[in-house]
Motif scaffolding. Structure first.
Motif, short mmCIF file in Angstrom:
data_model
loop_
_atom_site.label_atom_id
_atom_site.label_comp_id
_atom_site.label_asym_id
_atom_site.label_seq_id
_atom_site.Cartn_x
_atom_site.Cartn_y
_atom_site.Cartn_z
N GLN A 93 -48.34 95.52 -127.22
CA GLN A 93 -48.09 94.11 -127.53
C GLN A 93 -48.47 93.18 -126.37
N ARG A 94 -48.77 93.76 -125.20
CA ARG A 94 -49.03 92.93 -124.02
C ARG A 94 -50.47 93.04 -123.51
N LEU A 95 -51.20 94.02 -123.98
CA LEU A 95 -52.55 94.27 -123.49
C LEU A 95 -53.58 93.77 -124.49
N GLN A 96 -54.50 92.94 -124.02
CA GLN A 96 -55.55 92.41 -124.89
C GLN A 96 -56.91 92.61 -124.23
N TYR A 97 -57.80 93.31 -124.93
CA TYR A 97 -59.15 93.55 -124.43
C TYR A 97 -59.98 92.31 -124.67
N LEU A 98 -60.53 91.74 -123.58
CA LEU A 98 -61.32 90.52 -123.67
C LEU A 98 -62.82 90.79 -123.59
N GLY A 99 -63.19 92.05 -123.40
CA GLY A 99 -64.59 92.39 -123.21
C GLY A 99 -65.33 92.65 -124.50
N ASP A 100 -66.43 93.39 -124.38
CA ASP A 100 -67.26 93.70 -125.54
C ASP A 100 -67.75 95.14 -125.43
N LYS A 101 -68.73 95.48 -126.23
CA LYS A 101 -69.31 96.82 -126.17
C LYS A 101 -70.72 96.76 -125.59
N GLN A 102 -70.89 95.90 -124.61
CA GLN A 102 -72.19 95.76 -123.96
C GLN A 102 -72.07 95.84 -122.44
N GLN A 103 -71.40 94.87 -121.82
CA GLN A 103 -71.29 94.85 -120.36
C GLN A 103 -69.92 94.42 -119.85
N ASN A 104 -69.20 93.64 -120.64
CA ASN A 104 -67.94 93.06 -120.18
C ASN A 104 -66.77 93.95 -120.60
N CYS A 105 -65.91 94.32 -119.63
CA CYS A 105 -64.76 95.16 -119.96
C CYS A 105 -63.45 94.54 -119.46
N THR A 106 -63.41 93.21 -119.35
CA THR A 106 -62.24 92.50 -118.86
C THR A 106 -61.05 92.68 -119.80
N VAL A 107 -59.85 92.79 -119.21
CA VAL A 107 -58.63 92.98 -120.00
C VAL A 107 -57.55 92.04 -119.47
N ARG A 108 -56.61 91.68 -120.36
CA ARG A 108 -55.49 90.82 -119.97
C ARG A 108 -54.18 91.53 -120.25
N LEU A 109 -53.27 91.50 -119.26
CA LEU A 109 -51.95 92.12 -119.40
C LEU A 109 -50.91 91.03 -119.15
N SER A 110 -50.05 90.80 -120.12
CA SER A 110 -49.06 89.73 -120.01
C SER A 110 -47.67 90.28 -119.73
N HIS A 111 -46.79 89.39 -119.22
CA HIS A 111 -45.39 89.72 -118.94
C HIS A 111 -45.27 90.98 -118.07
N VAL A 112 -45.97 90.99 -116.96
CA VAL A 112 -45.97 92.18 -116.12
C VAL A 112 -44.60 92.39 -115.49
N THR A 113 -44.24 93.65 -115.32
CA THR A 113 -42.98 94.03 -114.69
C THR A 113 -43.28 94.96 -113.53
N LEU A 114 -42.25 95.27 -112.76
CA LEU A 114 -42.43 96.17 -111.62
C LEU A 114 -42.88 97.56 -112.10
N LYS A 115 -42.54 97.93 -113.32
CA LYS A 115 -42.96 99.22 -113.87
C LYS A 115 -44.46 99.28 -114.14
N ASP A 116 -45.11 98.12 -114.16
CA ASP A 116 -46.55 98.08 -114.43
C ASP A 116 -47.39 98.37 -113.19
N GLU A 117 -46.76 98.62 -112.05
CA GLU A 117 -47.51 98.90 -110.83
C GLU A 117 -48.22 100.25 -110.97
N HIS A 118 -49.55 100.22 -111.10
CA HIS A 118 -50.36 101.43 -111.26
C HIS A 118 -51.78 101.11 -110.82
N MET A 119 -52.61 102.16 -110.79
CA MET A 119 -54.04 101.97 -110.74
C MET A 119 -54.55 102.11 -112.18
N TYR A 120 -55.32 101.12 -112.64
CA TYR A 120 -55.82 101.10 -114.02
C TYR A 120 -57.32 101.37 -114.03
N TYR A 121 -57.76 102.07 -115.07
CA TYR A 121 -59.16 102.49 -115.17
C TYR A 121 -59.74 102.07 -116.53
#
Length: 227
Positions: A93-121
């Motif tokens: 419910q908080r993650l939205q992919y803003l990219g495409d299937k060509q070159q852009n892979c940007t993502v948005r994560l809302s309402h971040v919490t301390l539990k969200d501390e990670h390395m993302y791939y």
């Protein structure tokens, strides 16, 4: 051609590996590295608790491939296909992919919490056999809250500095706002993350807190007593 020359050529042929093997190894190296990449900008993000984070990302792959699947993950387990975070109840419910299937892979994560501390791939899969790529290393997300630092003892007439501290330097430019007894302050000198109160009076006593303009998160209150 002399006998010695013929002998040297025969010895070289015996010692050298077969040419097809050399060619095969070169081809494998080229397939595994050329034309594949994932780039993150920036590679480390410090975000305020309960804020929205945008992880900017671009990717490349060789011509002749067609993208079949793209997704973000936070797990890097050797030999195991990583899970798609959009299928994770904690993120769906908080993650939205803003990219495409060509070159852009940007993502948005809302309402971040301390539990969200990670390395993302970011990972993408094409229509070719073994035509997939895992963007390592990824982008590191650090989440911070705010704390007010103030002197323990203050006497009337003193100049007082209050600081709004975070555990890491916020990636986005921040404008700090201050509250006394939950009411926005219109007095004092605001310098970056500091509030300067000059020639304090008894009326300056109270519970102080800080926030970043445009965000809902407010620091815990700190009591300031002017003696």
């Amino acid at each position: 051609m002399s006998f010695n020359t013929i002998y040297v050529m025969l010895m070289w042929v015996r010692m050298a590996p077969p040419l097809p093997l050399i060619f095969f190894l070169l081809m494998i190296h080229g397939v595994s590295s050329a034309g594949w990449s994932v780039s993150y900008s920036p590679s480390h993000i410090c975000a305020l608790k309960d804020s929205t984070v945008i992880m900017r990302c671009t990717y490349k792959y060789p011509t002749g491939h067609q993208i079949k699947k793209v997704f973000w993950t936070k797990d890097d387990i050797s030999g195991v296909e990583p899970p798609d975070l959009s299928n994770d109840p904690e993120y769906s419910q908080r993650l939205q992919y803003l990219g495409d299937k060509q070159q852009n892979c940007t993502v948005r994560l809302s309402h971040v919490t301390l539990k969200d501390e990670h390395m993302y791939y970011f990972r993408f899969i094409t229509d070719k056999d073994d035509g997939s790529w895992f963007g390592k290393p990824g982008v590191t997300l650090t989440v911070t809250d705010l704390q007010v630092e103030s002197p323990e003892k203050v006497t009337e007439g003193d100049s007082v500095n209050l600081s709004c501290k975070s555990s890491c330097a916020l990636t986005d430019r921040a404008t700090f706002i201050w509250y006394r007894n939950k009411q926005p302050l219109t007095e004092g000198i605001d310098r970056n993350n500091e509030l300067l109160l000059q020639s304090v009076r008894r009326e300056d006593s109270g519970r102080y807190s800080c926030a970043v303009d445009g965000h809902t998160h407010i620091s815990p209150e700190v009591e300031l007593n002017v003696m």
